[in-house]
Every structure is written in C-alpha cells, then in structure tokens.
Scaffold this motif. Structure first.
Motif, PDB file in Angstrom:
ATOM      1  N   ASN A 194       4.779   3.238   8.225  1.00  0.00           N
ATOM      2  CA  ASN A 194       4.239   4.133   9.237  1.00  0.00           C
ATOM      3  C   ASN A 194       4.981   5.465   9.125  1.00  0.00           C
ATOM      4  OD1 ASN A 194       6.705   3.813  10.539  1.00  0.00           O
ATOM      5  ND2 ASN A 194       5.865   2.898  12.383  1.00  0.00           N
ATOM      6  N   PRO A 195       4.588   6.499   9.856  1.00  0.00           N
ATOM      7  CA  PRO A 195       5.247   7.805   9.727  1.00  0.00           C
ATOM      8  C   PRO A 195       6.738   7.806  10.084  1.00  0.00           C
ATOM      9  CG  PRO A 195       3.112   8.061  10.758  1.00  0.00           C
ATOM     10  CD  PRO A 195       3.366   6.592  10.676  1.00  0.00           C
ATOM     11  N   LYS A 196       7.225   6.761  10.745  1.00  0.00           N
ATOM     12  CA  LYS A 196       8.650   6.678  11.077  1.00  0.00           C
ATOM     13  C   LYS A 196       9.405   5.825  10.066  1.00  0.00           C
ATOM     14  CE  LYS A 196       7.947   7.445  15.959  1.00  0.00           C
ATOM     15  NZ  LYS A 196       8.172   6.988  17.318  1.00  0.00           N
ATOM     16  N   TYR A 197       8.811   5.606   8.880  1.00  0.00           N
ATOM     17  CA  TYR A 197       9.417   4.862   7.766  1.00  0.00           C
ATOM     18  C   TYR A 197       9.695   3.401   8.097  1.00  0.00           C
ATOM     19  CZ  TYR A 197      10.091   9.628   6.159  1.00  0.00           C
ATOM     20  OH  TYR A 197       9.891  10.939   5.808  1.00  0.00           O
ATOM     21  N   ILE A 205       6.284  -4.145  11.919  1.00  0.00           N
ATOM     22  CA  ILE A 205       5.392  -3.922  13.050  1.00  0.00           C
ATOM     23  C   ILE A 205       3.944  -4.133  12.611  1.00  0.00           C
ATOM     24  CG2 ILE A 205       6.942  -2.380  14.287  1.00  0.00           C
ATOM     25  CD1 ILE A 205       5.362  -0.030  13.193  1.00  0.00           C
ATOM     26  N   GLN A 206       3.099  -4.526  13.563  1.00  0.00           N
ATOM     27  CA  GLN A 206       1.704  -4.786  13.241  1.00  0.00           C
ATOM     28  C   GLN A 206       0.973  -3.475  13.023  1.00  0.00           C
ATOM     29  OE1 GLN A 206      -0.239  -7.465  15.880  1.00  0.00           O
ATOM     30  NE2 GLN A 206      -1.882  -7.841  14.439  1.00  0.00           N
ATOM     31  N   TRP A 207       0.182  -3.426  11.989  1.00  0.00           N
ATOM     32  CA  TRP A 207      -0.565  -2.244  11.596  1.00  0.00           C
ATOM     33  C   TRP A 207      -1.843  -2.216  12.408  1.00  0.00           C
ATOM     34  CZ3 TRP A 207      -1.173  -1.166   5.691  1.00  0.00           C
ATOM     35  CH2 TRP A 207      -1.744   0.086   5.489  1.00  0.00           C
ATOM     36  N   ILE A 236       0.876  -1.172   0.000  1.00  0.00           N
ATOM     37  CA  ILE A 236       0.000   0.000   0.000  1.00  0.00           C
ATOM     38  C   ILE A 236       0.917   1.228   0.000  1.00  0.00           C
ATOM     39  CG2 ILE A 236      -1.848   1.234   1.196  1.00  0.00           C
ATOM     40  CD1 ILE A 236      -2.655  -1.557   0.173  1.00  0.00           C
ATOM     41  N   PHE A 237       0.947   1.910  -1.141  1.00  0.00           N
ATOM     42  CA  PHE A 237       1.884   3.027  -1.296  1.00  0.00           C
ATOM     43  C   PHE A 237       1.359   4.333  -0.722  1.00  0.00           C
ATOM     44  CE2 PHE A 237       2.806   0.151  -4.923  1.00  0.00           C
ATOM     45  CZ  PHE A 237       4.049  -0.274  -4.494  1.00  0.00           C
ATOM     46  N   GLU A 238       0.049   4.453  -0.581  1.00  0.00           N
ATOM     47  CA  GLU A 238      -0.537   5.664  -0.004  1.00  0.00           C
ATOM     48  C   GLU A 238      -0.323   5.660   1.507  1.00  0.00           C
ATOM     49  OE1 GLU A 238      -2.023   8.243  -1.627  1.00  0.00           O
ATOM     50  OE2 GLU A 238      -1.378   7.233  -3.456  1.00  0.00           O
ATOM     51  N   THR A 239       0.238   6.714   2.034  1.00  0.00           N
ATOM     52  CA  THR A 239       0.468   6.828   3.472  1.00  0.00           C
ATOM     53  C   THR A 239      -0.124   8.145   3.970  1.00  0.00           C
ATOM     54  OG1 THR A 239       2.605   7.884   3.113  1.00  0.00           O
ATOM     55  CG2 THR A 239       2.610   5.496   3.377  1.00  0.00           C
ATOM     56  N   ASP A 240      -0.192   8.289   5.289  1.00  0.00           N
ATOM     57  CA  ASP A 240      -0.722   9.525   5.857  1.00  0.00           C
ATOM     58  C   ASP A 240       0.330  10.634   5.882  1.00  0.00           C
ATOM     59  OD1 ASP A 240      -0.579   7.061   7.201  1.00  0.00           O
ATOM     60  OD2 ASP A 240      -1.045   7.892   9.125  1.00  0.00           O
TER      61      ASP A 240
END
Length: 104
Positions: free
Chosen positions: A59-62, A90-92, A8-12
């Motif tokens: 995640n936001p910390k890459y 890590i678990q999403w 999933i390439f779309e991130t926040d």
C-alpha cells in the motif's frame, strides 16, 4: 488444494529506484514464504483440483497487503485472513485490481 501467492509489483505510487528494488525482493520473499510455509496447511484441504490464489502488494505506506482473488470456501478465506493478520499484513480492499470472485 493448490495454493498460489502472486506478488504484484505495480503499485499506485513510485518508490525511488533503489528502494523499489529492495521492496520488490522483499515482496517476492514474502509471497514465497506465504505460499510455501504459512499456507502449506491448505494443500491438504479440499480436492486436488481446488485452488486458492492470493495477491500480495504494497500500500502507499509500504505495508504488505493481501487479497484472495478467486472463489474459495469461507473457512479457507478465514484461514488466509488469520495467517496474514498474524504476519502483520493488511487486507487489500480495492476494486482496482482484477478480481475474479463470483456473484456473492
């Protein structure tokens, strides 16, 4: 059992364009390796019509995060958890993405 791992390439968050290209390629490779190498053992489990779908993203910390998005037996989800944990993923834990789990 059919194993599908979708990046999933779309991130926040929005990384720099050049960094984003590198991150997307790394995620694509990680998803392919997870599907074709690390979770290959699952192909021999269950019925041929069974499947497991795993999303991977950042995640936001890459850091790479993962989530099983369909109903699977507990032992299958446990196996995915163990493999992804060993890889340092890590678990999403978010309800933002489409989750197709049934009533628990």
């Amino acid at each position: 059992m059919t194993v599908t791992v979708l990046p999933i390439f779309e991130t926040d968050f929005r990384p720099d364009a050049s960094l984003g290209k590198i991150m997307n390629e790394r995620l694509r490779i990680a998803a392919a390796d997870l599907q074709d190498i690390h979770l290959q053992h699952l192909n021999a489990m269950g019925q041929r019509s069974d499947d497991v779908v795993v999303y991977v993203s950042y995640n936001p910390k890459y850091k790479i995060r993962w989530r099983v998005v369909n109903d699977v037996p507990q032992e299958v989800e446990g196996f995915v958890t163990q493999i992804c944990g060993n890889l340092g993923y890590i678990q999403w834990k978010t309800a933002v993405i489409n989750v197709f789990k049934g009533v628990e």
